[in-house]
Motif scaffolding. Structure first.
Motif, PDB file in Angstrom:
ATOM      1  N   ARG A 123      50.320  56.490  36.444  1.00 42.96           N
ATOM      2  CA  ARG A 123      50.708  57.565  35.525  1.00 42.96           C
ATOM      3  C   ARG A 123      50.542  57.149  34.067  1.00 42.96           C
ATOM      4  NH1 ARG A 123      52.687  61.558  38.638  1.00 42.96           N
ATOM      5  NH2 ARG A 123      53.422  60.953  40.722  1.00 42.96           N
ATOM      6  N   GLU A 124      50.893  55.917  33.722  1.00 42.84           N
ATOM      7  CA  GLU A 124      50.729  55.462  32.342  1.00 42.84           C
ATOM      8  C   GLU A 124      49.263  55.440  31.926  1.00 42.84           C
ATOM      9  OE1 GLU A 124      52.768  54.222  34.477  1.00 42.84           O
ATOM     10  OE2 GLU A 124      54.720  53.766  33.566  1.00 42.84           O
ATOM     11  N   PHE A 125      48.362  55.219  32.898  1.00 43.14           N
ATOM     12  CA  PHE A 125      46.932  55.196  32.596  1.00 43.14           C
ATOM     13  C   PHE A 125      46.239  56.526  32.917  1.00 43.14           C
ATOM     14  CE2 PHE A 125      47.259  50.596  32.197  1.00 43.14           C
ATOM     15  CZ  PHE A 125      46.285  50.321  31.246  1.00 43.14           C
ATOM     16  N   HIS A 126      47.030  57.575  33.112  1.00 44.82           N
ATOM     17  CA  HIS A 126      46.477  58.919  33.344  1.00 44.82           C
ATOM     18  C   HIS A 126      45.489  58.917  34.513  1.00 44.82           C
ATOM     19  CE1 HIS A 126      48.354  60.162  29.585  1.00 44.82           C
ATOM     20  NE2 HIS A 126      47.829  59.095  29.017  1.00 44.82           N
ATOM     21  N   GLY A 127      45.994  58.515  35.673  1.00 48.31           N
ATOM     22  CA  GLY A 127      45.155  58.405  36.856  1.00 48.31           C
ATOM     23  C   GLY A 127      44.421  59.672  37.229  1.00 48.31           C
ATOM     24  N   GLU A 128      44.960  60.824  36.843  1.00 49.34           N
ATOM     25  CA  GLU A 128      44.327  62.094  37.204  1.00 49.34           C
ATOM     26  C   GLU A 128      42.969  62.278  36.533  1.00 49.34           C
ATOM     27  OE1 GLU A 128      46.551  62.726  33.415  1.00 49.34           O
ATOM     28  OE2 GLU A 128      47.015  61.774  35.339  1.00 49.34           O
ATOM     29  N   ARG A 129      42.643  61.447  35.553  1.00 51.01           N
ATOM     30  CA  ARG A 129      41.394  61.614  34.814  1.00 51.01           C
ATOM     31  C   ARG A 129      40.255  60.757  35.372  1.00 51.01           C
ATOM     32  NH1 ARG A 129      42.634  61.206  28.505  1.00 51.01           N
ATOM     33  NH2 ARG A 129      40.471  61.939  28.464  1.00 51.01           N
ATOM     34  N   TYR A 130      40.513  60.040  36.461  1.00 49.02           N
ATOM     35  CA  TYR A 130      39.492  59.157  37.031  1.00 49.02           C
ATOM     36  C   TYR A 130      38.935  59.731  38.333  1.00 49.02           C
ATOM     37  CZ  TYR A 130      41.362  55.588  33.856  1.00 49.02           C
ATOM     38  OH  TYR A 130      41.780  54.891  32.751  1.00 49.02           O
ATOM     39  N   ASN A 131      37.702  59.317  38.643  1.00 46.78           N
ATOM     40  CA  ASN A 131      37.091  59.654  39.929  1.00 46.78           C
ATOM     41  C   ASN A 131      36.956  58.435  40.838  1.00 46.78           C
ATOM     42  OD1 ASN A 131      36.349  62.573  39.763  1.00 46.78           O
ATOM     43  ND2 ASN A 131      35.260  61.869  37.948  1.00 46.78           N
ATOM     44  N   SER A 132      36.975  57.235  40.251  1.00 47.74           N
ATOM     45  CA  SER A 132      36.827  55.999  41.022  1.00 47.74           C
ATOM     46  C   SER A 132      38.009  55.083  40.742  1.00 47.74           C
ATOM     47  CB  SER A 132      35.521  55.281  40.656  1.00 47.74           C
ATOM     48  OG  SER A 132      34.404  56.103  40.915  1.00 47.74           O
ATOM     49  N   PHE A 133      38.495  54.419  41.806  1.00 44.61           N
ATOM     50  CA  PHE A 133      39.693  53.591  41.684  1.00 44.61           C
ATOM     51  C   PHE A 133      39.485  52.244  42.370  1.00 44.61           C
ATOM     52  CE2 PHE A 133      40.929  57.969  41.411  1.00 44.61           C
ATOM     53  CZ  PHE A 133      41.908  58.002  40.435  1.00 44.61           C
ATOM     54  N   PHE A 134      39.648  51.172  41.603  1.00 41.92           N
ATOM     55  CA  PHE A 134      39.694  49.848  42.211  1.00 41.92           C
ATOM     56  C   PHE A 134      41.072  49.646  42.831  1.00 41.92           C
ATOM     57  CE2 PHE A 134      35.897  49.044  39.885  1.00 41.92           C
ATOM     58  CZ  PHE A 134      35.295  47.957  40.490  1.00 41.92           C
ATOM     59  N   SER A 135      41.108  48.863  43.896  1.00 41.12           N
ATOM     60  CA  SER A 135      42.386  48.583  44.542  1.00 41.12           C
ATOM     61  C   SER A 135      42.306  47.241  45.253  1.00 41.12           C
ATOM     62  CB  SER A 135      42.734  49.688  45.545  1.00 41.12           C
ATOM     63  OG  SER A 135      44.025  49.501  46.074  1.00 41.12           O
ATOM     64  N   TYR A 136      43.400  46.460  45.189  1.00 39.84           N
ATOM     65  CA  TYR A 136      43.472  45.149  45.843  1.00 39.84           C
ATOM     66  C   TYR A 136      44.394  45.220  47.050  1.00 39.84           C
ATOM     67  CZ  TYR A 136      41.512  43.114  41.595  1.00 39.84           C
ATOM     68  OH  TYR A 136      40.705  42.802  40.544  1.00 39.84           O
ATOM     69  N   TRP A 137      43.929  44.698  48.170  1.00 38.95           N
ATOM     70  CA  TRP A 137      44.753  44.698  49.373  1.00 38.95           C
ATOM     71  C   TRP A 137      44.943  43.301  49.944  1.00 38.95           C
ATOM     72  CZ3 TRP A 137      41.815  49.392  51.954  1.00 38.95           C
ATOM     73  CH2 TRP A 137      42.058  50.538  51.179  1.00 38.95           C
ATOM     74  N   THR A 138      43.997  42.401  49.693  1.00 40.23           N
ATOM     75  CA  THR A 138      44.111  41.032  50.202  1.00 40.23           C
ATOM     76  C   THR A 138      43.660  40.046  49.135  1.00 40.23           C
ATOM     77  OG1 THR A 138      41.852  40.817  51.105  1.00 40.23           O
ATOM     78  CG2 THR A 138      43.508  41.882  52.509  1.00 40.23           C
ATOM     79  N   GLU A 139      43.994  38.789  49.339  1.00 39.70           N
ATOM     80  CA  GLU A 139      43.498  37.719  48.478  1.00 39.70           C
ATOM     81  C   GLU A 139      43.333  36.463  49.318  1.00 39.70           C
ATOM     82  OE1 GLU A 139      46.401  36.930  45.469  1.00 39.70           O
ATOM     83  OE2 GLU A 139      47.914  36.256  46.895  1.00 39.70           O
TER      84      GLU A 139
ATOM     85  N   SER B  50      32.489  31.997  42.472  1.00 42.01           N
ATOM     86  CA  SER B  50      33.035  32.006  41.110  1.00 42.01           C
ATOM     87  C   SER B  50      34.271  32.878  40.977  1.00 42.01           C
ATOM     88  CB  SER B  50      31.965  32.510  40.131  1.00 42.01           C
ATOM     89  OG  SER B  50      31.606  33.849  40.427  1.00 42.01           O
ATOM     90  N   PHE B  51      34.853  33.302  42.105  1.00 49.81           N
ATOM     91  CA  PHE B  51      35.991  34.211  42.027  1.00 49.81           C
ATOM     92  C   PHE B  51      37.318  33.492  41.810  1.00 49.81           C
ATOM     93  CE2 PHE B  51      32.850  36.964  43.916  1.00 49.81           C
ATOM     94  CZ  PHE B  51      33.081  38.154  43.273  1.00 49.81           C
ATOM     95  N   GLY B  52      37.281  32.176  41.752  1.00 47.44           N
ATOM     96  CA  GLY B  52      38.443  31.416  41.301  1.00 47.44           C
ATOM     97  C   GLY B  52      39.692  31.597  42.134  1.00 47.44           C
ATOM     98  N   THR B  53      40.833  31.608  41.445  1.00 44.36           N
ATOM     99  CA  THR B  53      42.121  31.591  42.135  1.00 44.36           C
ATOM    100  C   THR B  53      42.372  32.842  42.954  1.00 44.36           C
ATOM    101  OG1 THR B  53      43.172  32.496  40.161  1.00 44.36           O
ATOM    102  CG2 THR B  53      43.184  30.105  40.411  1.00 44.36           C
ATOM    103  N   ALA B  54      41.634  33.903  42.679  1.00 54.51           N
ATOM    104  CA  ALA B  54      41.854  35.125  43.443  1.00 54.51           C
ATOM    105  C   ALA B  54      41.379  34.979  44.883  1.00 54.51           C
ATOM    106  CB  ALA B  54      41.142  36.303  42.786  1.00 54.51           C
ATOM    107  N   VAL B  55      40.494  34.020  45.151  1.00 49.41           N
ATOM    108  CA  VAL B  55      40.018  33.859  46.526  1.00 49.41           C
ATOM    109  C   VAL B  55      40.299  32.477  47.095  1.00 49.41           C
ATOM    110  CG1 VAL B  55      38.214  35.588  46.313  1.00 49.41           C
ATOM    111  CG2 VAL B  55      37.685  33.229  45.775  1.00 49.41           C
TER     112      VAL B  55
END
Length: 489
Positions: A183-199, A209-214
């Motif tokens: 809501r703070e980033f006005h999600g209604e104005r986007y068509n594409s959404f990144f999302s994280y589910w695992t690491e 090269s993905f570092g600590t995230a993987v």
């Protein structure tokens, strides 16, 4: 009076996420990582003493000029911004104009913190490469006491201008993170959404090269949390959702993944999911489960068809897995891309060309991703080359040269950077690998909109295809532009 914290995604031509994602961007894509940092700080700092704002330069018609006006209106005490090391020099002047009294915290995802501090240490009050959530929070808390230097997990510059690291910050895992601040980033104005589910990842490919995230043990968010996020998002945008799940390895734990796909299917949410898989983790039953869970497009890596090269780079994969996966994805009408790399440790020009021919000619793959293997300082690949004395260094200047001379990103108005050199094998150098990449880029099959996108989606997932049609009718200009870029690329 409340202190104001602004979380800023600049219009800087690149989409930058915590896990190392750094892709060219020309239209609004929801800044998932930055929105998660906002939620994290909001939940820990509270709203009694702080106000929180989300701002994305891609939502302004006049881009960074619009950002400058909005920042002036907000008049923040802190600006937290995810910046891309490749393009920051293109927007540096905007940051210098907007900073004012605010303390500026830069979030980066590539292994060049020393270079960034050396160049821009007079502008940034802190630069954070890892643990974006906890380190950002610690900087703000320390700044309130006037002691940023005591905040762990950040890069600063001493009085002599030398970069230094304050020490490892408090690690947090994906299961700890709150939902992104849609809501703070006005999600209604986007068509594409990144999302994280695992690491995390159990594999140790030396070039990753993905570092600590993987790196480290594989972890997943609770399935209930993922469904809560998808439902929250749908309640905001009220239209079919296109989810870019950029996890390095969504399918590593099969039982968890199948439970997730089943839960998404039961939720009956109108969504299309783009994700990454490993060819040695899937079979026909699993692919059926993926389809039912909304997966319409996947990417996976072969890297090289040479078994010796794969072994040298600790890439635990074989041709049979790739062959089977490609055939199954075609059978079930799932759009896919196969990634191959040029200049892997121990490779040579002929091996790189043979890999391309295997994928394109033998396996009839039309969507092929190419990329020159880069020895980021944080990777085992860099350490191998240093031990062999095949490389002197790989700096930010070298990275800029690759972006402007090799990938030739359109946002560079002139060539920049310093040409690097390293040896890949006894008979192969980086310069020769670049020549190979350029040669193969000219041979890539041209994408066909109907055969490569419309037909698989129409027959593979009719409900998602119907959602696309409805979305196209609502925003024809956006989707027509997207289709044109798809065919061009």
């Amino acid at each position: 009076m409340k202190r104001k914290i602004l979380f800023l995604k600049p219009y800087d031509f690149m989409h930058t996420e915590y896990n190392g994602t750094s892709n060219p961007q020309f239209s609004p894509i929801f800044p998932c990582s930055l929105a998660t940092v906002l939620s994290w700080c909001k939940s820990h700092l509270g709203e009694d003493e702080f106000s929180f704002y989300g701002l994305d330069g891609y939502l302004f018609q006049d881009r960074m000029e619009g950002v400058l006006r909005e920042v002036a209106l907000i008049d923040p005490d802190y600006i937290v911004s995810n910046i891309n090391v490749l393009t920051f020099h293109l927007v540096e002047s905007y940051y210098r104009n907007m900073k004012g009294k605010a303390k500026l915290i830069g979030l980066i995802n590539k292994a060049f913190p020393e270079d960034m501090v050396a160049r821009y240490g007079d502008l940034f009050d802190a630069i954070i490469e890892k643990d974006w959530c906890s380190s950002t929070l610690s900087v703000i808390v320390a700044a309130e006491d006037g002691e940023i230097g005591k905040s762990p997990g950040v890069w600063l510059r001493d009085e002599g201008g030398k970069p230094y690291f304050t020490g490892k910050g408090e690690p947090h895992y994906i299961s700890d993170y709150p939902l992104p601040a849609y809501r703070e980033f006005h999600g209604e104005r986007y068509n594409s959404f990144f999302s994280y589910w695992t690491e995390g990842c159990k594999y140790g490919c030396i070039f990753c090269s993905f570092g600590t995230a993987v790196y480290g043990r594989w972890r997943a968010r609770p399935i209930e949390s993922i469904l809560e996020e998808l439902k929250e998002l749908y309640s905001i945008i009220k239209r079919p959702m296109y989810i870019l799940n950029i996890d390095n390895e969504l399918t590593l734990q099969r039982e968890w993944a199948e439970d997730l796909f089943e839960a998404i299917e039961k939720a009956s949410l109108p969504l299309s999911i783009d994700t990454n898989i490993r060819a040695n983790h899937v079979d026909e039953e699993f692919i059926r489960s993926m389809k039912r869970g909304g997966i319409t497009r996947v990417g996976f890596s072969l890297e090289s068809s040479d078994s010796d090269v794969l072994q040298l780079n600790k890439k635990k994969l074989n041709w049979e897995d790739v062959d089977r996966t490609i055939r199954l994805l075609k059978k079930h009408n799932i759009i896919f891309q196969v990634y191959i790399m040029q200049g892997m440790y121990g490779s040579n020009r002929q091996k790189d060309i043979d890999t391309f021919r295997y994928v394109v000619d033998e396996m009839k793959v039309r969507n092929v991703g190419l990329g020159v293997t880069l020895p980021y300082r944080s990777t085992p690949y860099y350490r191998v080359l240093k031990k062999k004395e095949w490389i002197e260094d790989f700096t930010l200047d070298n990275y800029l040269w690759v972006g402007s001379h090799v990938y030739k990103y359109s946002f560079f108005d002139k060539p920049v950077g310093t040409k690097p050199f390293w040896r890949i094998s006894d008979d192969y150098t980086f310069e020769e690998a670049v020549d190979t990449y350029m040669h193969l880029a000219e041979l890539k099959p041209r994408k066909k909109l109907f055969a490569d996108f419309v037909k698989p989606l129409m027959f593979g997932n009719p409900s998602v295809f119907g959602g696309y049609i409805r979305s196209v009718c609502r925003s024809p200009g956006y989707y027509i532009g997207k289709m044109i870029r798809y065919v061009r690329n």
